[in-house]
Design an enzyme around this catalytic site. Structure first.
Site, PDB file in Angstrom:
ATOM      1  N   TYR A 139      34.214  49.281  41.321  1.00 40.68           N
ATOM      2  CA  TYR A 139      34.194  47.819  41.129  1.00 40.68           C
ATOM      3  C   TYR A 139      34.875  47.101  42.298  1.00 40.68           C
ATOM      4  CZ  TYR A 139      35.258  43.334  38.767  1.00 40.68           C
ATOM      5  OH  TYR A 139      35.374  42.002  38.429  1.00 40.68           O
ATOM      6  N   ASN A 164      43.519  38.109  35.952  1.00 38.73           N
ATOM      7  CA  ASN A 164      42.886  38.541  34.697  1.00 38.73           C
ATOM      8  C   ASN A 164      42.569  37.325  33.838  1.00 38.73           C
ATOM      9  OD1 ASN A 164      44.533  40.906  35.716  1.00 38.73           O
ATOM     10  ND2 ASN A 164      43.307  41.814  34.083  1.00 38.73           N
ATOM     11  N   VAL A 178      41.614  43.233  27.710  1.00 39.90           N
ATOM     12  CA  VAL A 178      42.806  43.578  26.919  1.00 39.90           C
ATOM     13  C   VAL A 178      43.182  42.471  25.924  1.00 39.90           C
ATOM     14  CG1 VAL A 178      44.415  42.883  28.768  1.00 39.90           C
ATOM     15  CG2 VAL A 178      45.170  44.483  27.034  1.00 39.90           C
ATOM     16  N   ARG A 202      50.416  41.993  34.371  1.00 39.19           N
ATOM     17  CA  ARG A 202      49.253  41.303  34.913  1.00 39.19           C
ATOM     18  C   ARG A 202      49.549  39.806  35.009  1.00 39.19           C
ATOM     19  NH1 ARG A 202      48.125  45.676  35.351  1.00 39.19           N
ATOM     20  NH2 ARG A 202      46.458  46.985  34.535  1.00 39.19           N
ATOM     21  N   ARG A 260      45.161  54.870  32.222  1.00 40.90           N
ATOM     22  CA  ARG A 260      43.719  54.981  32.501  1.00 40.90           C
ATOM     23  C   ARG A 260      43.447  55.015  33.997  1.00 40.90           C
ATOM     24  NH1 ARG A 260      40.359  50.329  29.754  1.00 40.90           N
ATOM     25  NH2 ARG A 260      41.903  49.208  30.967  1.00 40.90           N
ATOM     26  N   GLU A 261      42.438  55.804  34.387  1.00 42.03           N
ATOM     27  CA  GLU A 261      42.029  55.866  35.794  1.00 42.03           C
ATOM     28  C   GLU A 261      41.577  54.470  36.256  1.00 42.03           C
ATOM     29  OE1 GLU A 261      38.582  57.926  38.551  1.00 42.03           O
ATOM     30  OE2 GLU A 261      38.608  58.345  36.418  1.00 42.03           O
TER      31      GLU A 261
HETATM   32  N1  LIG Z   1      36.932  38.302  33.261  1.00 42.67           N
HETATM   33  C1  LIG Z   1      37.821  38.546  34.218  1.00 42.67           C
HETATM   34  O1  LIG Z   1      38.997  38.749  33.971  1.00 42.67           O
HETATM   35  C2  LIG Z   1      37.409  38.546  35.663  1.00 42.67           C
HETATM   36  C3  LIG Z   1      38.391  38.766  36.636  1.00 42.67           C
HETATM   37  C4  LIG Z   1      38.023  38.779  37.968  1.00 42.67           C
HETATM   38  C5  LIG Z   1      36.704  38.534  38.333  1.00 42.67           C
HETATM   39  N2  LIG Z   1      35.784  38.332  37.355  1.00 42.67           N
HETATM   40  C6  LIG Z   1      34.399  38.086  37.765  1.00 42.67           C
HETATM   41  O2  LIG Z   1      33.933  36.891  37.157  1.00 42.67           O
HETATM   42  C7  LIG Z   1      32.529  36.992  36.924  1.00 42.67           C
HETATM   43  C8  LIG Z   1      32.213  36.638  35.472  1.00 42.67           C
HETATM   44  O3  LIG Z   1      32.889  37.549  34.620  1.00 42.67           O
HETATM   45  P1  LIG Z   1      32.875  37.432  33.035  1.00 42.67           P
HETATM   46  O4  LIG Z   1      34.189  37.889  32.561  1.00 42.67           O
HETATM   47  O5  LIG Z   1      32.357  36.101  32.630  1.00 42.67           O
HETATM   48  O6  LIG Z   1      31.824  38.577  32.675  1.00 42.67           O
HETATM   49  P2  LIG Z   1      30.619  38.571  31.604  1.00 42.67           P
HETATM   50  O7  LIG Z   1      30.163  39.978  31.484  1.00 42.67           O
HETATM   51  O8  LIG Z   1      30.990  37.843  30.389  1.00 42.67           O
HETATM   52  O9  LIG Z   1      29.505  37.732  32.380  1.00 42.67           O
HETATM   53  C9  LIG Z   1      28.715  38.282  33.395  1.00 42.67           C
HETATM   54  C10 LIG Z   1      27.293  37.839  33.144  1.00 42.67           C
HETATM   55  O10 LIG Z   1      26.486  38.346  34.221  1.00 42.67           O
HETATM   56  C11 LIG Z   1      25.239  38.735  33.661  1.00 42.67           C
HETATM   57  N3  LIG Z   1      24.625  39.712  34.568  1.00 42.67           N
HETATM   58  C12 LIG Z   1      25.113  40.901  34.959  1.00 42.67           C
HETATM   59  N4  LIG Z   1      24.256  41.506  35.788  1.00 42.67           N
HETATM   60  C13 LIG Z   1      23.191  40.665  35.911  1.00 42.67           C
HETATM   61  C14 LIG Z   1      21.986  40.720  36.645  1.00 42.67           C
HETATM   62  N5  LIG Z   1      21.684  41.781  37.404  1.00 42.67           N
HETATM   63  N6  LIG Z   1      21.119  39.689  36.549  1.00 42.67           N
HETATM   64  C15 LIG Z   1      21.410  38.619  35.767  1.00 42.67           C
HETATM   65  N7  LIG Z   1      22.553  38.499  35.058  1.00 42.67           N
HETATM   66  C16 LIG Z   1      23.433  39.514  35.145  1.00 42.67           C
HETATM   67  C17 LIG Z   1      25.574  39.332  32.302  1.00 42.67           C
HETATM   68  O11 LIG Z   1      24.433  39.336  31.456  1.00 42.67           O
HETATM   69  C18 LIG Z   1      26.678  38.396  31.838  1.00 42.67           C
HETATM   70  O12 LIG Z   1      26.169  37.333  31.049  1.00 42.67           O
HETATM   71  C19 LIG Z   1      32.138  38.423  37.304  1.00 42.67           C
HETATM   72  O13 LIG Z   1      31.612  38.387  38.617  1.00 42.67           O
HETATM   73  C20 LIG Z   1      33.444  39.168  37.289  1.00 42.67           C
HETATM   74  O14 LIG Z   1      33.432  40.282  38.160  1.00 42.67           O
HETATM   75  C21 LIG Z   1      36.093  38.331  36.022  1.00 42.67           C
END
Ligand SMILES: NC(=O)c1ccc[n+]([C@@H]2O[C@H](COP(=O)([O-])OP(=O)(O)OC[C@H]3O[C@@H](n4cnc5c(N)ncnc54)[C@H](O)[C@@H]3O)[C@@H](O)[C@H]2O)c1
Length: 306
Positions: A139, A164, A178, A202, A260-261
């Site tokens: 990731y 987070n 979490v 965090r 966890r890894e």
């Molecule tokens: N939640 C966190 O703590 C956190 C922290 C750092 C970064 N992020 C980043 O923020 C962004 C949103 O995270 P989130 O927590 O809302 O996750 P989430 O899983 O709730 O939302 C991600 C959305 O992307 C969609 N998706 C994934 N692959 C897809 C594809 N190939 N085509 C179309 N849609 C696709 C999924 O269906 C989902 O609705 C992500 O890029 C994540 O890496 C989140």
């Protein structure tokens, strides 16, 4: 005045839904591209599509897109270890596709959701944006590669590195699952497992603050920057457990299991750059955020009972 149009990839997800609502409140036209169905109460034009495929171009052909908030991803360290190819596709290939089309169709700016995971186990705390990047999981590797592609492709950008993120509507499996996971277990009065001794900490940032940063990145005339979105405050997993226990009236003690890894031990992100460039500081503290979640949970529960 004509409204500007923002394409939100991953707009059906946790951060996406809050961001779409905030964009609507800020008077933008919103288009969501997501492979998952969109909740019916979210106001926007919606395309059910996989952003890694050629189909994505139809959205650009059919609409004049001014800005993109690119949130679509596989947002889980654990899943990226189990399914590195899916991680590569949804985190890296998706970004290459979105950016290439953004460039081709003259999009003004892309806002990208990167992560504190790119700092791995930090060499100093709080981590600022000059800290070297590294990796403990696929990731972190693909998010870092995606950041580099955005910088390479020659489009205006803001790369956010979120701490987070937690809040209303998060499922239990995300990167910051979490809070959602503990919340879910406690409301069912089930036992809660803490990985390791629980002293790992965090920086938990409330989702509404993240959505605000996303919208500000469009409104404010700043580009070409990598910016942490965080509270600059530490909360240990043990503290988080106690706050949730207290707010939910949970009675059981936690079960400590193995570490966890891929998990980062300590993380707090410096947010001075966000404050100085955007004049904005995420201000919702963890207890207030959790109280919001409890209030929402109680409200929904009452609706269910009726
Ligand atoms: N939640 C966190 O703590 C956190 C922290 C750092 C970064 N992020 C980043 O923020 C962004 C949103 O995270 P989130 O927590 O809302 O996750 P989430 O899983 O709730 O939302 C991600 C959305 O992307 C969609 N998706 C994934 N692959 C897809 C594809 N190939 N085509 C179309 N849609 C696709 C999924 O269906 C989902 O609705 C992500 O890029 C994540 O890496 C989140």
């Amino acid at each position: 005045m004509t409204k500007e149009t923002v394409l939100v990839t991953g707009g059906a997800g946790f951060i996406g839904k809050h961001t779409v609502n905030m964009l609507n409140r800020s008077n933008f036209d919103v288009i969501v591209a997501d492979k998952k169905p969109l909740q019916s109460d979210i106001v926007c034009k919606y395309y059910q599509t996989d952003v890694t495929t050629e189909d994505l171009e139809n959205i650009f052909k059919e609409n004049q897109i001014d800005y993109i908030i690119h949130l679509a991803a596989l947002p889980s360290v654990a899943d990226s270890i189990k399914m590195p190819l899916v991680d590569c596709r949804d985190n890296y290939q998706a970004t290459v596709n979105v950016c290439t089309l953004a460039k081709k169709y003259g999009v003004k700016k892309i806002i990208f959701s990167s992560t504190a995971a790119v700092y791995a186990n930090p060499q100093y705390l709080p981590v600022d944006e000059k800290h070297p990047t590294s990796y403990l999981s696929p990731y972190a590797i693909t998010k870092n590669a995606a950041e580099n592609f955005i910088k390479y492709c020659g489009i205006d950008y803001i790369i956010f590195r979120y701490a987070n993120v937690y809040g209303i509507g998060q499922d239990c499996y995300g990167e910051a699952g979490v809070v959602a996971k503990f919340f879910d277990l406690m409301t069912q009065n089930k036992p809660v497992q803490i990985h390791g001794n629980g002293k790992q900490y965090r920086d938990f940032v409330y989702v509404e603050d993240v959505a605000k940063a996303n919208v500000l990145a469009i409104k404010i005339d700043v580009e070409g920057e990598i910016i942490n979105v965080s509270t600059n405050t530490r909360t240990s997993i043990n503290d988080l457990f106690e706050i949730l226990k207290d707010e939910l009236g949970y009675k059981l003690e936690p079960i400590h299991t193995e570490t966890r890894e891929g998990d980062i031990e300590k993380s707090i992100l410096n947010n001075e750059k966000l404050i100085s460039l955007f004049h904005f500081m995420p201000s919702i503290d963890i207890r207030t955020g959790i109280r919001e979640m409890v209030r929402d949970y109680n409200m929904r529960n009452k609706v269910c009972v009726l």
